[in-house]
Each structure stands twice: as structure tokens, then as C-alpha cells.
Design a protein around this motif. Structure first.
Motif, PDB file in Angstrom:
ATOM      1  N   CYS A  88       1.034  -1.495   0.140  1.00  0.00           N
ATOM      2  CA  CYS A  88       0.036   0.371  -0.092  1.00  0.00           C
ATOM      3  C   CYS A  88       1.443   1.565   0.519  1.00  0.00           C
ATOM      4  O   CYS A  88       1.860   1.415   0.101  1.00  0.00           O
ATOM      5  N   ILE A  89       0.212   2.554  -0.157  1.00  0.00           N
ATOM      6  CA  ILE A  89       0.614   3.739  -0.240  1.00  0.00           C
ATOM      7  C   ILE A  89       0.044   4.141   1.357  1.00  0.00           C
ATOM      8  O   ILE A  89      -0.720   4.248   1.566  1.00  0.00           O
ATOM      9  N   SER A  90       1.419   4.315   1.718  1.00  0.00           N
ATOM     10  CA  SER A  90       0.596   5.214   3.623  1.00  0.00           C
ATOM     11  C   SER A  90       1.147   6.709   3.814  1.00  0.00           C
ATOM     12  O   SER A  90       1.849   6.347   3.624  1.00  0.00           O
ATOM     13  N   LEU A  91       0.426   7.329   4.617  1.00  0.00           N
ATOM     14  CA  LEU A  91       0.431   8.691   4.370  1.00  0.00           C
ATOM     15  C   LEU A  91      -0.266   9.019   6.067  1.00  0.00           C
ATOM     16  O   LEU A  91      -1.224   8.859   6.206  1.00  0.00           O
ATOM     17  N   GLY A  92       0.633   9.013   6.836  1.00  0.00           N
ATOM     18  CA  GLY A  92       0.039   9.235   8.204  1.00  0.00           C
ATOM     19  C   GLY A  92       0.508  10.944   8.277  1.00  0.00           C
ATOM     20  O   GLY A  92       1.471  11.557   8.352  1.00  0.00           O
ATOM     21  N   ILE A  93      -0.419  11.663   9.801  1.00  0.00           N
ATOM     22  CA  ILE A  93      -0.527  12.613  10.077  1.00  0.00           C
ATOM     23  C   ILE A  93      -0.119  13.257  11.262  1.00  0.00           C
ATOM     24  O   ILE A  93      -1.083  12.504  11.980  1.00  0.00           O
ATOM     25  N   LEU A  94       0.500  13.662  11.987  1.00  0.00           N
ATOM     26  CA  LEU A  94       0.976  14.101  13.096  1.00  0.00           C
ATOM     27  C   LEU A  94       0.305  15.654  13.163  1.00  0.00           C
ATOM     28  O   LEU A  94       0.770  16.527  12.182  1.00  0.00           O
ATOM     29  N   GLY A  95      -0.072  16.205  14.661  1.00  0.00           N
ATOM     30  CA  GLY A  95      -0.188  17.445  14.978  1.00  0.00           C
ATOM     31  C   GLY A  95       0.722  18.122  15.468  1.00  0.00           C
ATOM     32  O   GLY A  95       2.148  17.033  15.664  1.00  0.00           O
ATOM     33  N   LYS A  96       0.978  19.378  16.084  1.00  0.00           N
ATOM     34  CA  LYS A  96       2.242  20.002  16.336  1.00  0.00           C
ATOM     35  C   LYS A  96       2.800  19.541  17.811  1.00  0.00           C
ATOM     36  O   LYS A  96       3.199  18.769  18.071  1.00  0.00           O
TER      37      LYS A  96
END
Length: 262
Positions: free
Chosen positions: A96-104
Motif C-alpha cells: 500500500c501507499i501510506s501517509l500518516g498525519i501528526l499534529g503539532k
């Protein structure tokens, strides 16, 4: 169309590209012996460039390239252009293609996982998406829980996981695909898989699935019960985490602790 819509569309385009390239792909190797393909590099370059354009103040952490890291950035994106490169390079579907997003505060607030050859039907593939502050979506539709039972029946884990843990005390089924991200999201997708085990790997092998699981009140933590944190060692120094990470329903995680910790 907002920035996250554009990002989702790009990941789907990259998934189509990866499918088309898979039949003729050749394997190369990094210094650590892991597999690398031209598809990884193409997706990494394309998505990282677009992330920098859409979110110029954000950090972009990727498996295949080192970029500057601002500890005060409001967002951090963690990209794995192909999670499961080994199986991808062999023509298998578990990638798969995976993208995680973290906040500040470096807590997971969103993610996208696109597995065009894996999912609910041959025509749909699998696209999980959660924009920050928005509900989890599965193939463009708001997610509906699919689990038939929250108690532990089956576990998804890497085929090499028994090098790190003993599975002798587990009498259920083990599922191995090749992608740690797909292992982690299995409790969201497959009705009879309630948990996953991640043996030492990197931030990009975890981040894309993390917020998706939390959105459904599932657990992602180390086997000793400590939280999985995105430290400088993981993000800036790009080191693998130490220990075993368990994910899934609260019931499954509790049971797995009794199996893998004496």
C-alpha cells in the motif's frame, strides 16, 4: 477541492501508477539489505513535492529521502511510498501507499492508506482516509465498523515476527501479507481479525494506520502498555522503534499481552 482532497487524489493516481509498473519492476537493495524499487522513488518524489507545495510549513518525513525537520511545525506528514516493497517487487498484492498525519504535539490526527490491489472487491481496492477533524472514510463512504467479534480470534503480523516473539501460546490463526500497515488496519477491514503485532520497524511503518485505529476506539501501544510516541529518534534520527507494538480492539490487545509477555 481542498488540499486534503488534492492529496487523496494524488495518492490514488500514484496507486494506479504503481499497479501499472508492478508487472515489470526490478528489485534493488539498500545498504541495510531491504528492497527498493523505482516505484518507491517515483512515488516518494512526487508526493513529497506536492506535500511541500500544499503544506509549505509542514514537516515531511519519508522512508526514501531525508528532509529538514522543524520541531515547531503545525503538521508532520509521514510517508511510506510503498509499504510492503518486497512483496510488491514480487508481483504480490499485499502492499500500500501510506501517509500518516501528526499534529503539532506529534499526536496522530489523520492518515491515508491506499492499497489498490487489496480490499473489499477487485474493482474497488482499499482506500482508508481520515482528514484531521473529519470522520474515517472507506472507499469514499463514511466508515461502518466491520468486526463480527471484538475478542481475539486472529492476528495479523509480519512473517518474520516469530524471530522477535513466541507464538506458541496462540492457538488462533496468523495472517501475513507483507505490509505492516495492512496488518495494522486489518481489524478495521476484516471481520475476524481483531489485532496486529508490529515488531521493530520505523515510524512510516506505523503512522498511516495509527489515527485510523484511534478513530474507531482501538488501541496502539507497546506490549508493556506504554504509549507509542513519535520521538526525535523516530522522526529526526529515523531510527526503528524498540519493543513490540500491539494494535486492535482493547480486548484483543489485552489478550495479546498475555501471549507475548511473560
Amino acid at each position: 477541492m481542498d488540499a486534503f482532497d488534492r492529496l487523496a487524489l494524488l495518492l490514488q493516481e500514484m496507486g494506479t501508477y504503481a499497479c501499472e509498473a508492478q508487472a515489470d519492476i526490478s528489485r534493488n537493495y539498500k545498504d541495510d539489505g531491504s528492497v527498493l524499487t523505482s516505484t518507491d522513488m517515483k512515488i516518494n518524489e512526487t508526493v513529497a513535492k506536492e506535500l511541500s507545495r500544499l503544506f509549505p510549513e509542514a514537516n515531511v518525513v519519508t522512508e526514501e529521502a531525508i528532509q529538514p525537520f522543524d520541531p515547531d511545525a503545525g503538521l508532520t506528514f509521514i510517508l511510506d511510498p510503498i509499504d510492503g516493497t518486497d512483496v510488491y517487487s514480487q508481483g504480490l498484492p499485499g502492499w500500500c501507499i501510506s501517509l500518516g498525519i501528526l499534529g503539532k504535539d506529534r499526536k496522530p490526527i489523520g492518515g491515508m492508506v491506499y492499497a489498490p490491489r487489496w480490499g473489499l472487491s477487485s474493482s474497488e481496492g482499499l482506500f482508508l482516509r481520515q482528514d484531521p477533524g473529519k470522520p474515517l472514510m472507506l472507499n469514499e463512504t463514511e466508515f461502518t465498523p466491520r468486526l463480527a467479534n471484538r475478542e481475539l480470534e486472529q492476528i495479523a503480523m509480519a512473517s518474520h515476527a516469530p524471530r522477535h516473539i513466541s507464538i506458541k501460546r496462540f492457538d488462533g490463526k496468523i495472517r501475513c501479507y507483507g505490509s505492516n500497515i495492512l496488518h495494522m488496519v486489518s481489524p478495521l477491514i476484516h471481520p475476524h481479525i481483531q489485532g496486529s503485532v508490529s515488531v521493530p520497524c520505523f515510524a512510516w511503518d506505523i503512522a498511516g494506520a495509527h489515527a485510523l485505529l484511534l478513530s474507531q476506539h482501538m488501541i496502539v501501544e507497546y506490549a508493556d502498555g506504554s504509549p507509542f510516541l513519535y520521538t526525535d529518534a523516530l522522526l529526526k534520527q529515523r531510527k526503528p522503534f524498540k519493543g513490540i507494538v500491539l494494535a486492535g480492539t482493547a480486548e484483543a490487545v489485552q489478550k495479546m499481552k498475555t501471549l507475548f509477555i511473560d
